[in-house]
Design an enzyme around this catalytic site. Structure first.
Site, short mmCIF file in Angstrom:
data_model
loop_
_atom_site.label_atom_id
_atom_site.label_comp_id
_atom_site.label_asym_id
_atom_site.label_seq_id
_atom_site.Cartn_x
_atom_site.Cartn_y
_atom_site.Cartn_z
N ARG A 46 -3.45 -10.37 -1.74
CA ARG A 46 -4.68 -10.18 -0.99
C ARG A 46 -5.76 -11.19 -1.35
NH1 ARG A 46 -6.83 -4.17 -0.94
NH2 ARG A 46 -6.54 -4.65 -3.12
N LYS A 143 10.19 -0.39 -7.68
CA LYS A 143 10.07 1.04 -7.91
C LYS A 143 8.60 1.43 -7.89
CE LYS A 143 9.53 2.51 -12.44
NZ LYS A 143 9.92 2.85 -13.81
N ASP A 172 16.49 -1.60 -9.54
CA ASP A 172 16.39 -0.81 -10.76
C ASP A 172 16.74 -1.79 -11.87
OD1 ASP A 172 16.93 0.74 -13.05
OD2 ASP A 172 17.15 2.50 -11.79
N HIS A 173 15.72 -2.26 -12.57
CA HIS A 173 15.98 -3.40 -13.46
C HIS A 173 16.93 -3.04 -14.61
CE1 HIS A 173 12.47 -1.59 -15.40
NE2 HIS A 173 12.94 -2.09 -16.52
N ASP A 230 9.48 8.96 -13.24
CA ASP A 230 9.32 7.56 -13.60
C ASP A 230 10.58 6.97 -14.26
OD1 ASP A 230 7.49 5.31 -13.73
OD2 ASP A 230 7.50 5.57 -15.91
N HIS A 235 16.25 5.31 -13.66
CA HIS A 235 16.94 4.52 -14.69
C HIS A 235 18.02 5.30 -15.44
CE1 HIS A 235 13.85 1.72 -13.76
NE2 HIS A 235 12.91 2.30 -14.46
N LYS A 326 7.39 8.51 -24.22
CA LYS A 326 6.43 7.50 -24.64
C LYS A 326 5.86 7.86 -26.01
CE LYS A 326 5.25 6.06 -20.02
NZ LYS A 326 6.01 4.80 -20.13
P1 NAD Z 1 -0.49 -5.07 -9.90
O1 NAD Z 1 -1.51 -4.05 -9.55
O2 NAD Z 1 -0.64 -5.83 -11.16
O3 NAD Z 1 -0.39 -6.13 -8.72
C1 NAD Z 1 -0.42 -5.77 -7.38
C2 NAD Z 1 -0.35 -6.98 -6.50
O4 NAD Z 1 -0.44 -6.56 -5.15
C3 NAD Z 1 -1.48 -7.99 -6.69
O5 NAD Z 1 -0.94 -9.28 -6.53
C4 NAD Z 1 -2.42 -7.68 -5.54
O6 NAD Z 1 -3.18 -8.80 -5.11
C5 NAD Z 1 -1.44 -7.30 -4.47
N1 NAD Z 1 -2.02 -6.45 -3.44
C6 NAD Z 1 -2.74 -5.32 -3.58
N2 NAD Z 1 -3.10 -4.82 -2.39
C7 NAD Z 1 -2.58 -5.66 -1.47
C8 NAD Z 1 -2.61 -5.70 -0.05
N3 NAD Z 1 -3.24 -4.77 0.68
N4 NAD Z 1 -1.96 -6.72 0.57
C9 NAD Z 1 -1.32 -7.67 -0.14
N5 NAD Z 1 -1.27 -7.68 -1.47
C10 NAD Z 1 -1.90 -6.69 -2.13
O7 NAD Z 1 0.92 -4.32 -9.83
P2 NAD Z 1 2.26 -4.67 -10.61
O8 NAD Z 1 2.20 -4.04 -11.96
O9 NAD Z 1 2.52 -6.12 -10.54
O10 NAD Z 1 3.35 -3.85 -9.80
C11 NAD Z 1 3.86 -4.28 -8.56
C12 NAD Z 1 5.02 -3.39 -8.16
O11 NAD Z 1 6.03 -3.48 -9.14
C13 NAD Z 1 4.67 -1.91 -8.07
O12 NAD Z 1 5.46 -1.30 -7.09
C14 NAD Z 1 5.09 -1.37 -9.42
O13 NAD Z 1 5.38 0.00 -9.38
C15 NAD Z 1 6.32 -2.19 -9.67
N6 NAD Z 1 6.68 -2.34 -11.07
C16 NAD Z 1 5.86 -2.95 -11.96
C17 NAD Z 1 6.22 -3.09 -13.27
C18 NAD Z 1 5.35 -3.80 -14.26
O14 NAD Z 1 5.78 -3.96 -15.39
N7 NAD Z 1 4.17 -4.24 -13.90
C19 NAD Z 1 7.45 -2.59 -13.72
C20 NAD Z 1 8.29 -1.96 -12.81
C21 NAD Z 1 7.89 -1.86 -11.50
#
Ligand code: NAD
Length: 478
Positions: A46, A143, A172-173, A230, A235, A326
């Site tokens: 965004r 996820k 599913d990593h 979660d 997993h 956790k």
């Molecule tokens: P984050 O909040 O750090 O990042 C979200 C991203 O989405 C940002 O780049 C933001 O700019 C973008 N975004 C938000 N609203 C938007 C919109 N309306 N249009 C376009 N882009 C938009 O989230 P994250 O931690 O990177 O997680 C992303 C996904 O991965 C989620 O589904 C989360 O559940 C999953 N996930 C994350 C992790 C992790 O370790 N961070 C692990 C497993 C799964």
């Protein structure tokens, strides 16, 4: 072996996951010669950001999350030159035409949905409506995939409107971990294990995923989820499936996933007395769960232990004990398969005897050990001792296993190769929710409150009883 050249669009390219895993992982595959230099990575999020700003962010992510010995200045420059950026709001209309203009013909197109799950549907819809995805395009979905059966079904239905199942890669990593795949090799490429891989010879299975961190920073989100949603539904369930499944006729995506699905469908409903839920208390100078979640009345579990039965010919009578939590003593993920006693002992040294255990370690130090009995060396007579038969690859790949590719980088390469074996199929996810839903609903109905547990321990005391009752013990978390 290099994959085909590709255009990978990372929605949420500025997010935590992209910075920690996706971009560093892609760089490592580039360094390893697997990502062809004709490929491109397009960050999409965004934020209004220039290409240079996004590239600088990617560079910083590599500096932070790639080990120093892998940071080659020239290779980083080349890799960064393959990156571009487009500002897109998943729910808006701006940016899509630009993205469309960036797509090339004749390369694999993949779209990684690394954004909040509420946006998955919108992204699929817009990619389709703006004609950006072609028939060969793939989408990678992060996820959580739904929060119950209804939401998972709805999401599957939305994705199915715009993409065929063969185009959908649900991550599913855990399935991308080297040892998890090695588990399948050990099971199905050896004659040794399969004949004894059944209730007759296996006493029980323990699957543990222990974390030391709490829910700091994501407490509000986690409070709507909990350990069951979660971790267990996805997993731990996937790990259970790989252990319990019948041999697929071929190492082929649908053959493997068909067998996993059968396992999920064979799961018995879990009895109330076979589940222990916990919530971490304050301690060690750290806040409690309720403080982190900012919900003093929270009944969400940060820990869960349960006894699960797979009701089929192979497993009748062999319990699977699952636990995850956790703020526990150590960060450990492992599967331990404990075999039964030999039918008769010919040795007097009953004390020295221990069961055979196959330990599959996912972290730290990915690897496998088979605990076997041998004679204690020396002149002390026939005394028994247990030694680990090391079946890991640490030696081949460096002591700390540093060269083992991270799960995400391996899985992204599989997306480009078009191999869905290590991704969850829609019906698998739904079946897992169909199993989890009644469990969650039962404790929501009863208003069950999780037991408090001291941080830095192995969880609530009651969880010990879950095994003691059956004359067994949890393995130590360390
Ligand atoms: P984050 O909040 O750090 O990042 C979200 C991203 O989405 C940002 O780049 C933001 O700019 C973008 N975004 C938000 N609203 C938007 C919109 N309306 N249009 C376009 N882009 C938009 O989230 P994250 O931690 O990177 O997680 C992303 C996904 O991965 C989620 O589904 C989360 O559940 C999953 N996930 C994350 C992790 C992790 O370790 N961070 C692990 C497993 C799964």
């Amino acid at each position: 072996i290099p994959v085909e050249p590709f255009d990978l669009v990372v929605f949420g390219g500025t997010g935590d996951l992209a910075r920690r895993k996706i971009l560093p992982g892609l760089y490592r595959r580039f360094l390893g010669g697997q990502m062809p230099p004709e490929s491109r990575i397009i960050g999409a999020a965004r934020s209004e950001m220039t290409e240079d700003e996004f590239r600088a962010m990617a560079r910083a992510a590599i500096a932070e999350f790639v080990s120093a010995d892998k940071r080659d200045a020239a290779m980083i420059d080349q890799f960064i030159s393959l990156i571009s950026y487009v500002a897109i709001d998943a729910k808006g209309d701006g940016g899509w035409a630009t993205l469309k203009g960036m797509m090339r013909k004749g390369v694999v197109r993949a779209f990684y949905f690394s954004v909040a799950p509420a946006l998955f549907g919108a992204l699929a819809e817009r990619l389709h409506d703006h004609n950006i995805a072609d028939a060969k395009s793939r989408i990678v979905v992060e996820k959580p995939f739904g929060r119950d059966l209804d939401t998972a079904r709805a999401l599957n239905a939305t994705l199915a409107k715009h993409f065929r199942e063969e185009q959908i890669y649900r991550i599913d990593h855990y399935l991308g971990k080297e040892t998890v795949q090695n588990l399948m090799a050990v099971r199905f490429a050896n004659i040794l294990f399969e004949p004894i891989w059944k209730a007759q010879y296996i006493d029980h299975v323990q699957i543990t995923v222990a974390e030391t961190v709490g829910v700091e920073g994501r407490g509000a989100y986690y409070d709507t989820s909990g350990a069951m949603r979660d971790m267990v539904q996805n997993h731990l369930m996937q790990l259970l499936c790989l252990i319990a499944m019948e041999p697929p006729y071929h190492f082929d995506p649908n053959a493997v996933r068909d067998e996993k699905l059968k396992v999920i469908r064979a799961l018995d409903p879990v009895e109330h007395q076979d589940i222990v839920r916990g919530q971490y208390l304050a301690g060690g100078g750290q806040k409690s769960y309720v403080d982190h979640s900012e919900n003093p009345a929270s009944k969400t579990e940060s820990y869960i232990a349960m006894k699960v039965h797979v009701s089929n010919w192979r497993w009748k009578g062999t319990p699977f004990y699952l636990r995850t939590g956790k703020r526990l003593r150590a960060r450990t993920s492992e599967i331990a398969i404990t075999f039964k006693e030999p039918p008769h002992s010919i040795f007097d040294d009953a004390e020295g005897w221990r069961e055979n255990v196959l330990v599959i370690r996912l972290q730290p130090n990915e690897g496998m050990n088979l605990m076997v009995m041998i004679k204690e060396p020396g002149p002390g007579g026939m005394r028994l001792t247990q030694v680990p038969l090391d079946m890991s690859f640490a030696e081949a790949l460096g002591e700390d296993g540093a060269d083992i590719p991270d799960a995400y980088e391996r899985l992204i390469m599989d997306v480009i190769r078009g191999n869905q074996t290590l991704f969850m199929r829609g019906d698998e996810v739904e079946a897992a929710w169909a199993w989890a839903d009644p469990i969650i609903q039962a404790w929501e109905r009863k208003g069950d409150k999780p037991r408090g547990y001291e941080p830095g321990t192995s969880g609530p005391e009651d969880a010990l009883m879950l095994l003691h009752r059956d004359g067994r013990r949890w393995r130590e978390i360390r």
